[in-house]
Write a protein that holds these residues in place. Structure first.
Motif, PDB file in Angstrom:
ATOM      1  N   LEU A   1     -40.617   5.351   3.843  1.00 15.31           N
ATOM      2  CA  LEU A   1     -41.281   5.929   5.354  1.00 15.31           C
ATOM      3  C   LEU A   1     -42.537   5.073   5.623  1.00 15.31           C
ATOM      4  N   GLY A   2     -42.967   3.867   4.725  1.00 13.64           N
ATOM      5  CA  GLY A   2     -44.325   3.138   4.860  1.00 13.64           C
ATOM      6  C   GLY A   2     -44.078   2.431   6.636  1.00 13.64           C
ATOM      7  N   TYR A   3     -43.007   2.140   6.769  1.00  9.82           N
ATOM      8  CA  TYR A   3     -43.170   1.218   8.246  1.00  9.82           C
ATOM      9  C   TYR A   3     -43.309   2.338   9.371  1.00  9.82           C
ATOM     10  N   ALA A   4     -42.888   3.655   9.140  1.00 10.43           N
ATOM     11  CA  ALA A   4     -43.015   4.465  10.145  1.00 10.43           C
ATOM     12  C   ALA A   4     -44.451   4.913  10.106  1.00 10.43           C
TER      13      ALA A   4
ATOM     14  N   THR B   1     -44.387  -4.325  21.605  1.00  9.12           N
ATOM     15  CA  THR B   1     -43.865  -3.488  20.535  1.00  9.12           C
ATOM     16  C   THR B   1     -44.524  -3.260  19.411  1.00  9.12           C
ATOM     17  N   VAL B   2     -44.728  -1.955  18.893  1.00 14.09           N
ATOM     18  CA  VAL B   2     -45.405  -1.668  17.642  1.00 14.09           C
ATOM     19  C   VAL B   2     -44.105  -1.099  16.772  1.00 14.09           C
ATOM     20  N   GLY B   3     -44.038  -1.621  15.838  1.00 11.55           N
ATOM     21  CA  GLY B   3     -43.058  -1.157  14.409  1.00 11.55           C
ATOM     22  C   GLY B   3     -43.640  -1.241  13.292  1.00 11.55           C
ATOM     23  N   GLY B   4     -42.800  -0.597  12.237  1.00 10.83           N
ATOM     24  CA  GLY B   4     -41.437  -0.513  12.165  1.00 10.83           C
ATOM     25  C   GLY B   4     -41.229  -1.909  11.508  1.00 10.83           C
ATOM     26  N   ASP B   5     -39.926  -1.849  11.425  1.00 14.93           N
ATOM     27  CA  ASP B   5     -39.483  -3.076  10.428  1.00 14.93           C
ATOM     28  C   ASP B   5     -39.003  -4.097  11.484  1.00 14.93           C
ATOM     29  N   CYS B   6     -38.784  -5.343  11.233  1.00 15.00           N
ATOM     30  CA  CYS B   6     -38.733  -6.555  11.703  1.00 15.00           C
ATOM     31  C   CYS B   6     -37.809  -6.460  13.000  1.00 15.00           C
ATOM     32  N   SER B   7     -36.486  -5.518  12.978  1.00 16.71           N
ATOM     33  CA  SER B   7     -35.433  -5.391  13.677  1.00 16.71           C
ATOM     34  C   SER B   7     -36.076  -4.576  15.039  1.00 16.71           C
ATOM     35  N   VAL B   8     -37.100  -4.204  15.278  1.00 16.86           N
ATOM     36  CA  VAL B   8     -37.737  -3.761  16.231  1.00 16.86           C
ATOM     37  C   VAL B   8     -38.006  -4.457  17.492  1.00 16.86           C
ATOM     38  N   SER B   9     -37.746  -6.039  17.298  1.00 15.21           N
ATOM     39  CA  SER B   9     -38.247  -6.926  18.197  1.00 15.21           C
ATOM     40  C   SER B   9     -36.677  -7.239  18.730  1.00 15.21           C
TER      41      SER B   9
END
Length: 292
Positions: free
Chosen positions: A36-39, A101-109
């Protein structure tokens, strides 16, 4: 341009990172917590940001641990596709000219940059600042969707993801900056797809080589993806792994600022922050008296 024309997109997606990474790269906490680190990192960045006068949307992300099934070569494929579709709907609601955009893993782009590609067409270039190229495919050894983010924007994943995107990017308008870590099975995709790349050594002293490449694209607008693991872990570890040899923080920021000084930045993503100390404190205080 006023802030009302900029959408702030908060996207705490974490399921795109392959489950195999955590026992290897973040074994200080139990795997289910580490995942859950990226969250958690998304929440920390969001808390640091100044207030935004324009619209803000948060993509809903489930926090229960999935079964990690691999379908079509992608771990947690259905969850990732559902979140992509949800993000698309939120972006479409506002029809923004710019997206932070603020993420999250790289796919949020993927969703915001695809939207911007649809809006600006050939006038958009993308600079992907990352230690890794994120050009994996469903045929790659590693099934994490976050390692396929650039591939998705090129239509190189599968039809479900490609069909969900409003537009794809032209590979001649994509540069991978700070690249110095990759897997042997994916790296050849950079050349075969016609992508440009710049190592940390290319950018340490100056952004001139990257700016020259941008000038050659003919684009006036730029979307920038910034994976914080690009920063050399010997200076500070911001990402999941201990990535040595990257840009220093001040060099990475100079690259971003130099692009912004010369071009219209219409997209910026900050992604893949793992706040280890915060998560240890979170674990320490979990269930403590009076905290609920």
């Amino acid at each position: 341009m006023t802030s009302a024309q900029t959408l702030r997109l908060i996207w705490p997606q974490w399921q795109g990172a392959g489950s195999e990474n955590y026992p290897l790269l973040f074994n200080e906490l139990p795997s289910d917590q580490a995942r859950l680190g990226y969250a958690v990192g998304t929440k920390v960045i969001e808390a640091m940001l100044p207030p935004h006068a324009g619209p803000t949307e948060t993509v809903p992300v489930p926090m229960d641990i999935p079964d990690d099934e691999v379908s079509g070569g992608i771990e947690n494929r259905e969850i990732s596709l559902e979140q992509l579709q949800a993000a698309n709907a939120l972006i479409k609601r506002h029809d923004p000219e710019r997206i932070f955009t603020v993420g999250g893993d790289c796919s949020v782009s993927v969703a915001p940059f695809s939207w911007l590609a649809g809006r600006y067409g050939s006038d958009l270039a993308m600079v992907w600042i990352d230690s890794r190229p994120d050009v994996g495919t469903p045929e790659s050894d590693y099934p994490g969707y976050h390692a396929m983010a650039v591939s998705a924007l090129l239509g190189k994943v599968d039809a479900g993801f490609t069909d969900a995107l409003p537009a794809l990017l032209d590979p001649s308008k994509i540069a991978l900056a700070g690249l110095h870590s990759w897997t042997a099975d994916d790296f050849p995709n950079i050349a075969s797809w016609g992508l440009s790349s710049f190592s940390p050594e290319d950018l340490r002293e100056s952004s001139d080589s990257l700016l020259a490449w941008l000038a050659g694209t003919g684009a006036s607008k730029v979307a920038i993806h910034f994976d914080v693991d690009t920063v050399d872990a010997n200076q500070v570890q911001l990402g999941l792994g201990f990535n040595e040899g990257g840009l220093l923080a001040e060099q990475a920021r100079r690259v971003i600022d130099d692009i912004a000084a010369a071009y219209d930045v219409v997209g910026l993503t900050v992604a893949e922050f793992i706040p280890r100390n915060v998560m240890f404190l979170q674990d320490l205080l979990g269930g403590a008296p009076l905290t609920d």
